[in-house]
Design a protein around this motif. Structure first.
Motif, PDB file in Angstrom:
ATOM      1  N   SER A 154       0.854  -1.181   0.000  1.00  0.00           N
ATOM      2  CA  SER A 154       0.000   0.000   0.000  1.00  0.00           C
ATOM      3  C   SER A 154       0.890   1.232   0.000  1.00  0.00           C
ATOM      4  O   SER A 154       2.104   1.133   0.193  1.00  0.00           O
ATOM      5  N   GLY A 155       0.272   2.388  -0.236  1.00  0.00           N
ATOM      6  CA  GLY A 155       1.005   3.644  -0.147  1.00  0.00           C
ATOM      7  C   GLY A 155       1.338   4.298  -1.471  1.00  0.00           C
ATOM      8  O   GLY A 155       1.872   5.409  -1.502  1.00  0.00           O
ATOM      9  N   GLY A 156       1.030   3.615  -2.564  1.00  0.00           N
ATOM     10  CA  GLY A 156       1.304   4.211  -3.861  1.00  0.00           C
ATOM     11  C   GLY A 156       0.372   5.380  -4.133  1.00  0.00           C
ATOM     12  O   GLY A 156      -0.573   5.643  -3.393  1.00  0.00           O
ATOM     13  N   GLY A 157       0.650   6.109  -5.205  1.00  0.00           N
ATOM     14  CA  GLY A 157      -0.196   7.236  -5.578  1.00  0.00           C
ATOM     15  C   GLY A 157       0.421   8.034  -6.708  1.00  0.00           C
ATOM     16  O   GLY A 157       1.444   7.646  -7.283  1.00  0.00           O
ATOM     17  N   SER A 158      -0.225   9.143  -7.009  1.00  0.00           N
ATOM     18  CA  SER A 158       0.240  10.059  -8.052  1.00  0.00           C
ATOM     19  C   SER A 158       0.788  11.317  -7.394  1.00  0.00           C
ATOM     20  O   SER A 158       0.079  11.961  -6.622  1.00  0.00           O
ATOM     21  N   VAL A 159       2.044  11.629  -7.681  1.00  0.00           N
ATOM     22  CA  VAL A 159       2.694  12.769  -7.055  1.00  0.00           C
ATOM     23  C   VAL A 159       3.473  13.556  -8.092  1.00  0.00           C
ATOM     24  O   VAL A 159       3.729  13.086  -9.200  1.00  0.00           O
ATOM     25  N   GLN A 160       3.874  14.748  -7.692  1.00  0.00           N
ATOM     26  CA  GLN A 160       4.713  15.596  -8.534  1.00  0.00           C
ATOM     27  C   GLN A 160       6.186  15.216  -8.343  1.00  0.00           C
ATOM     28  O   GLN A 160       6.587  14.717  -7.280  1.00  0.00           O
ATOM     29  N   ALA A 161       6.969  15.464  -9.362  1.00  0.00           N
ATOM     30  CA  ALA A 161       8.408  15.230  -9.257  1.00  0.00           C
ATOM     31  C   ALA A 161       8.968  16.027  -8.085  1.00  0.00           C
ATOM     32  O   ALA A 161       8.565  17.166  -7.849  1.00  0.00           O
ATOM     33  N   GLY A 162       9.875  15.394  -7.363  1.00  0.00           N
ATOM     34  CA  GLY A 162      10.457  16.023  -6.193  1.00  0.00           C
ATOM     35  C   GLY A 162       9.763  15.663  -4.891  1.00  0.00           C
ATOM     36  O   GLY A 162      10.287  15.945  -3.807  1.00  0.00           O
ATOM     37  N   SER A 208       7.749  13.029  -2.058  1.00  0.00           N
ATOM     38  CA  SER A 208       8.110  11.822  -1.324  1.00  0.00           C
ATOM     39  C   SER A 208       6.886  10.934  -1.143  1.00  0.00           C
ATOM     40  O   SER A 208       5.747  11.427  -1.130  1.00  0.00           O
ATOM     41  N   LEU A 209       7.123   9.649  -1.017  1.00  0.00           N
ATOM     42  CA  LEU A 209       6.081   8.670  -0.729  1.00  0.00           C
ATOM     43  C   LEU A 209       6.688   7.579   0.133  1.00  0.00           C
ATOM     44  O   LEU A 209       7.889   7.305   0.031  1.00  0.00           O
ATOM     45  N   ARG A 210       5.846   6.965   0.944  1.00  0.00           N
ATOM     46  CA  ARG A 210       6.290   5.797   1.696  1.00  0.00           C
ATOM     47  C   ARG A 210       5.386   4.618   1.372  1.00  0.00           C
ATOM     48  O   ARG A 210       4.172   4.685   1.595  1.00  0.00           O
ATOM     49  N   ASN A 269       9.748  -5.420  12.494  1.00  0.00           N
ATOM     50  CA  ASN A 269       9.441  -6.833  12.741  1.00  0.00           C
ATOM     51  C   ASN A 269       8.219  -7.001  13.641  1.00  0.00           C
ATOM     52  O   ASN A 269       7.463  -7.965  13.488  1.00  0.00           O
ATOM     53  N   ALA A 270       8.027  -6.079  14.547  1.00  0.00           N
ATOM     54  CA  ALA A 270       6.877  -6.182  15.447  1.00  0.00           C
ATOM     55  C   ALA A 270       5.563  -6.048  14.692  1.00  0.00           C
ATOM     56  O   ALA A 270       4.550  -6.620  15.084  1.00  0.00           O
ATOM     57  N   LYS A 271       5.595  -5.291  13.605  1.00  0.00           N
ATOM     58  CA  LYS A 271       4.393  -5.082  12.798  1.00  0.00           C
ATOM     59  C   LYS A 271       4.383  -5.932  11.541  1.00  0.00           C
ATOM     60  O   LYS A 271       3.461  -5.826  10.736  1.00  0.00           O
ATOM     61  N   ASN A 272       5.432  -6.748  11.367  1.00  0.00           N
ATOM     62  CA  ASN A 272       5.541  -7.581  10.160  1.00  0.00           C
ATOM     63  C   ASN A 272       5.363  -6.740   8.896  1.00  0.00           C
ATOM     64  O   ASN A 272       4.638  -7.113   7.963  1.00  0.00           O
ATOM     65  N   THR A 273       6.010  -5.599   8.890  1.00  0.00           N
ATOM     66  CA  THR A 273       5.830  -4.656   7.798  1.00  0.00           C
ATOM     67  C   THR A 273       7.169  -4.209   7.222  1.00  0.00           C
ATOM     68  O   THR A 273       8.096  -3.892   7.965  1.00  0.00           O
ATOM     69  N   LEU A 274       7.225  -4.204   5.911  1.00  0.00           N
ATOM     70  CA  LEU A 274       8.374  -3.712   5.154  1.00  0.00           C
ATOM     71  C   LEU A 274       8.018  -2.341   4.597  1.00  0.00           C
ATOM     72  O   LEU A 274       6.873  -2.124   4.177  1.00  0.00           O
ATOM     73  N   TYR A 275       8.974  -1.424   4.612  1.00  0.00           N
ATOM     74  CA  TYR A 275       8.720  -0.078   4.112  1.00  0.00           C
ATOM     75  C   TYR A 275       9.715   0.294   3.026  1.00  0.00           C
ATOM     76  O   TYR A 275      10.828  -0.216   2.960  1.00  0.00           O
TER      77      TYR A 275
END
Length: 127
Positions: free
Chosen positions: A7-15, A17-19, A73-79
């Motif tokens: 999750s976390g994708g989207g449409s952004v302007q150059a320059g 940030s996204l996580r 690791n506690a949230k089993n989540t990769l970023y």
């Protein structure tokens, strides 16, 4: 079975940030290494960043200094924290789990070492 949900994708302007996030569920004892890949239309899937259980990371040259891979690791989540995004970063981003042996020369950014994949999240960067 192992499931990966990005999750976390989207449409952004150059320059901008996204996580991106990737929640992992299921038994991963045989797939301890994690990575982010991306695939743009008409191009092959390419490795972006990888992380080993001990926190060792690898990055594609094209994203070094701009992207950071981490895991909770506690949230089993990769970023994947992405900054200074460029139109060339536009792609579907996938997280993956697998196993590789970097001390034996395996390339952590090669798809061949990953057996579990998420469905992907789209990142679109406009100028």
């Amino acid at each position: 079975q192992v499931q990966l949900v990005e999750s976390g994708g989207g449409s952004v302007q150059a320059g901008s940030s996204l996580r991106l996030s990737c929640v992992v569920s299921g038994p991963t004892y045989d797939s301890p290494d994690m990575a982010w890949f991306r695939q743009a239309p008409g191009k092959e899937r390419e490795g972006v960043a990888a992380i080993e259980p001990d926190g060792t990371t690898d990055y594609a040259d094209s994203v070094k200094g701009r992207f950071t891979v981490s895991k909770d690791n506690a949230k089993n989540t990769l970023y994947l924290q992405m900054s200074a995004l460029d139109v060339e970063d536009t792609a579907m981003y996938y997280c993956a789990a697998g196993i590789y042996y970097s001390d034996e020369g395996d390339d952590p950014l090669s798809t061949r070492y990953y057996s579990h994949w998420g469905q992907g999240t789209q990142v679109t960067v406009s100028s």
